[in-house]
Scaffold this motif. Structure first.
Motif, PDB file in Angstrom:
ATOM      1  N   UNK A 255      13.632  42.616 -31.802  1.00 53.23           N
ATOM      2  CA  UNK A 255      13.111  41.635 -30.854  1.00 53.23           C
ATOM      3  C   UNK A 255      13.949  41.541 -29.598  1.00 53.23           C
ATOM      4  N   UNK A 256      15.151  42.122 -29.617  1.00 59.21           N
ATOM      5  CA  UNK A 256      15.954  42.044 -28.408  1.00 59.21           C
ATOM      6  C   UNK A 256      15.504  43.056 -27.384  1.00 59.21           C
ATOM      7  N   UNK A 257      14.752  44.062 -27.800  1.00 61.36           N
ATOM      8  CA  UNK A 257      14.254  45.058 -26.852  1.00 61.36           C
ATOM      9  C   UNK A 257      12.878  44.601 -26.424  1.00 61.36           C
ATOM     10  N   UNK A 258      12.834  44.013 -25.239  1.00 63.72           N
ATOM     11  CA  UNK A 258      11.646  43.243 -24.899  1.00 63.72           C
ATOM     12  C   UNK A 258      10.621  43.991 -24.065  1.00 63.72           C
TER      13      UNK A 258
ATOM     14  N   UNK B 104      14.533  47.212 -21.244  1.00 67.52           N
ATOM     15  CA  UNK B 104      14.619  48.220 -22.289  1.00 67.52           C
ATOM     16  C   UNK B 104      13.495  48.087 -23.288  1.00 67.52           C
ATOM     17  N   UNK B 105      12.893  49.205 -23.596  1.00 65.14           N
ATOM     18  CA  UNK B 105      11.794  49.216 -24.552  1.00 65.14           C
ATOM     19  C   UNK B 105      12.287  49.689 -25.911  1.00 65.14           C
TER      20      UNK B 105
ATOM     21  N   UNK C 215       3.710  48.821 -27.769  1.00 61.09           N
ATOM     22  CA  UNK C 215       3.993  47.749 -28.721  1.00 61.09           C
ATOM     23  C   UNK C 215       2.772  46.834 -28.768  1.00 61.09           C
TER      24      UNK C 215
ATOM     25  N   UNK D 132       8.201  38.533 -29.659  1.00 59.44           N
ATOM     26  CA  UNK D 132       9.310  38.644 -28.709  1.00 59.44           C
ATOM     27  C   UNK D 132       9.354  37.416 -27.816  1.00 59.44           C
TER      28      UNK D 132
END
Lengths: 317, 298
Positions: free
Chosen positions: A147-150, A239-240, B133, B141
């Motif tokens: 979840x940190x790679x948004x 960042x993906x 995604x 997210x």
């Protein structure tokens, strides 16, 4: 079979499409709008017209752990010109089997994820018919699900590939750069590719490892082919994912084998690292025993003088 | 991201071991024929690594694409790295910044090229297509980002409230002291006036000298200035007043877990003999989980 012929058909149809002067309304397909401008681009070169016909086969070994499986699935979603295949048995002479598999599927390269001992991931990057193959050790894996790679981008849009300049410093890095370009770069008019460039891959060499990052490009714009004035300065990257770090172990001359062309002198296999740690820890107990016996010997050889005051408090109980 | 630490530690150890460990490993035996064996910059003198430069160059020629193809096939950008040596592998922030700047500079160059070529490369606002995604993932997210923001804000508020309370306490103690002093002063002045009157023999003209301020009626209110603002709290209560903080926290946890895993159902009341069930032949509503094949985690 019909699909395989489509490429040659479009090749003949492409020169006709060049005559469209006015931009037509983009054709609507199931997955989105298919822009005609994309099809009209044809490389204008001297005689041999180059078509990037790269097809990558992506497989893994059995007993691969969840994190590495997700990494493989992420890579499959990033590369529309790849084909995912079922798991390969571990103990078979993997060179021959995989070569056959690659030929069977008609792919020109292969990414094989081999997971050993449920802990270490090795990645083989192989160019098919007679090409070189590289074996990497993969570290520092972060998948797209974190979840940190948004960031997010179109599925199948062609990435911009950026390489750090130290890829040109040595031959084996040049070879790796070429292989990475061919495997990770999506062919230009691929069926499943999307027209716009909204993400960028960053390959850098730090400490003799290749680090991979995937960023989404967000830049304020109004038109599709021009950036607003000063918009380039306001460009940000999000960042993906996924993220991983490759440590090249060996480069072979053939696919999945062959003469060794390059060996990484700094590479230490993770098995050895673990063995070393265990050996260090194993030493502890032996050292303790030795220290005890040494202490006894020392005491025997240097007896203490009798203590006058030792019995002083004994009677007080 | 608990795996990150393990992997970086492993990288560290690999480098350390290269330098320290004297015993050479079996990786060094080169597999087979190689034209030249050049010992690359090795950590240990005993290791010999294969480095067949000619072979590598040959293979490179074999696989590379023709030189004169359009840049749009490759889409590669090479970035000069000025201070590459300064990037320490273990310093996460610096390393990620280096990668970020590399990608940023590369994208700028690429966009300039694409703009010159006149190709469309930016996604229009109305172009909807499948993203890498899924939407549900992006929802997660977003909720995580919002949650973090809310946590930070709440922490800020709590800190401010704590500071304010401290300030308020100081101010209050000051006020109490002042009031006490005032009271004392007034009593003293009354005593003095009485003494004066005594001394001057209870004459009538001394009455005007009383200097009390009766206009300020506040000091005679019951319970201190302003009255009790929280009547429910007894004076001797040191727990900070109403609101049971412990049960409030558990409630929040329970709510979160309920929203994630579903309400567990009432504790033991599924088969009670109540008014509803008495008149209910053949059994009616059989409780919370009457949903058939309901697996908890899908």
């Amino acid at each position: 079979m019909g699909k395989k012929r489509k490429h040659s058909e479009t090749e003949q149809a492409a020169p006709l499409k060049k005559d469209d002067s006015a931009p037509e309304r983009p054709k609507r397909t199931l997955l989105g709008w298919k822009d005609k401008a994309q099809d009209a681009e044809e490389p204008k070169q001297p005689a041999p017209e180059f078509r990037n016909k790269e097809k990558v086969l992506v497989t893994c070994s059995r007993r691969i752990s969840f994190r590495y499986r997700h990494l493989m699935l992420n890579i499959v979603s990033l590369l529309p010109h790849c084909k995912k295949d079922s798991k390969v048995e571990a103990k078979s002479s993997k060179g021959a089997t995989l070569n056959e598999l690659v030929e069977l599927k008609g792919s020109s390269s292969c990414l094989f994820f081999e997971c050993r001992k449920h802990k270490d991931l090795y990645l083989w990057m192989v160019k098919s018919p007679s090409g070189p193959s590289v074996k990497f050790l993969v570290n520092a894996v972060h998948t797209m699900e974190e979840l940190k790679l948004t960031g997010n981008h179109l599925k199948g849009s062609r990435p911009l590939l950026t390489f750090s300049s130290n890829f040109d410093k040595d031959v084996h890095w040049k070879l790796l750069k070429e292989m990475l370009t061919q495997v990770f770069g999506i062919p230009k008019e691929h069926r499943k590719s999307k027209p716009y460039h909204d993400h960028v891959f960053a390959f850098s060499i730090v400490d003799d490892h290749i680090w991979f990052r995937n960023y989404q490009i967000s830049v304020p714009h109004n038109e599709a082919d021009k950036v607003a004035r000063g918009g380039l300065d306001k460009m940000t990257l999000v960042e993906v994912g996924p993220r991983f770090c490759l440590n090249p172990i060996k480069i072979f001359g053939g696919s999945f084998g062959g003469p060794t062309l390059y060996e990484n002198p700094f590479y230490v296999s993770p098995n050895q690292i673990r063995a070393l740690e265990k050996r260090n820890k194993a030493g502890k107990f032996a050292k303790k025993i030795k220290a005890k016996t040494r202490k006894k010997m020392h005491e025997l050889s240097n007896p203490l003088e009798p203590d006058e005051f030792a019995d002083m408090w004994k009677d007080d109980e | 991201m608990s795996f990150e630490d393990d992997d970086f530690v492993e990288d560290d150890e690999m480098n350390m071991i290269d330098e320290d460990e004297a015993a050479s490993d079996s990786e060094a035996e080169s597999l087979s024929d190689s034209d030249e064996e050049i010992t690359e910059k090795l950590a240990e003198p005993t290791k010999t690594a294969v480095y067949n430069r000619d072979g590598l160059l040959d293979k490179l020629q074999d696989i590379s694409w023709p030189e004169d193809i359009d840049w749009t096939h490759k889409l590669t950008v090479e970035i000069e790295q000025g201070q590459q040596a300064a990037v320490d592998v273990n310093d996460d922030l610096a390393r990620e910044m280096a990668f970020y700047t590399q990608a940023l500079v590369g994208t700028r160059q690429a966009f300039e090229k694409l703009q010159e070529m006149g190709l469309p490369f930016l996604r229009p606002g109305d172009y909807y297509a499948e993203m890498v995604k899924s939407d549900t993932h992006m929802e997660k997210v977003k909720s995580k980002l919002l949650y973090e923001k809310r946590q930070m804000e709440e922490a800020e508020e709590r800190r401010k409230a704590r500071d304010n309370k401290k300030m308020a306490k100081e101010v209050q103690s000051q006020k109490m002291k002042e009031r006490a002093k005032q009271k004392k002063d007034e009593i003293e002045s009354v005593k003095k006036w009485r003494k004066q009157r005594q001394q001057s023999g209870f004459s009538e003209k001394g009455a005007g000298e009383l200097d009390l301020e009766f206009g300020n009626g506040k000091s005679f209110q019951r319970g201190g200035g302003g009255g009790k603002k929280r009547p429910g709290v007894s004076p001797g209560d040191r727990s900070g007043g109403k609101g049971k903080t412990a049960s409030r926290m558990n409630n929040k946890k329970r709510e979160f877990r309920d929203s994630k895993f579903g309400h567990g159902g009432r504790k033991g009341l599924s088969k009670q003999n109540t008014a509803e069930t008495t008149n209910d032949f053949k059994g009616g509503f059989r409780g919370g989980k009457a949903g058939g094949n309901k697996r908890q985690k899908r």
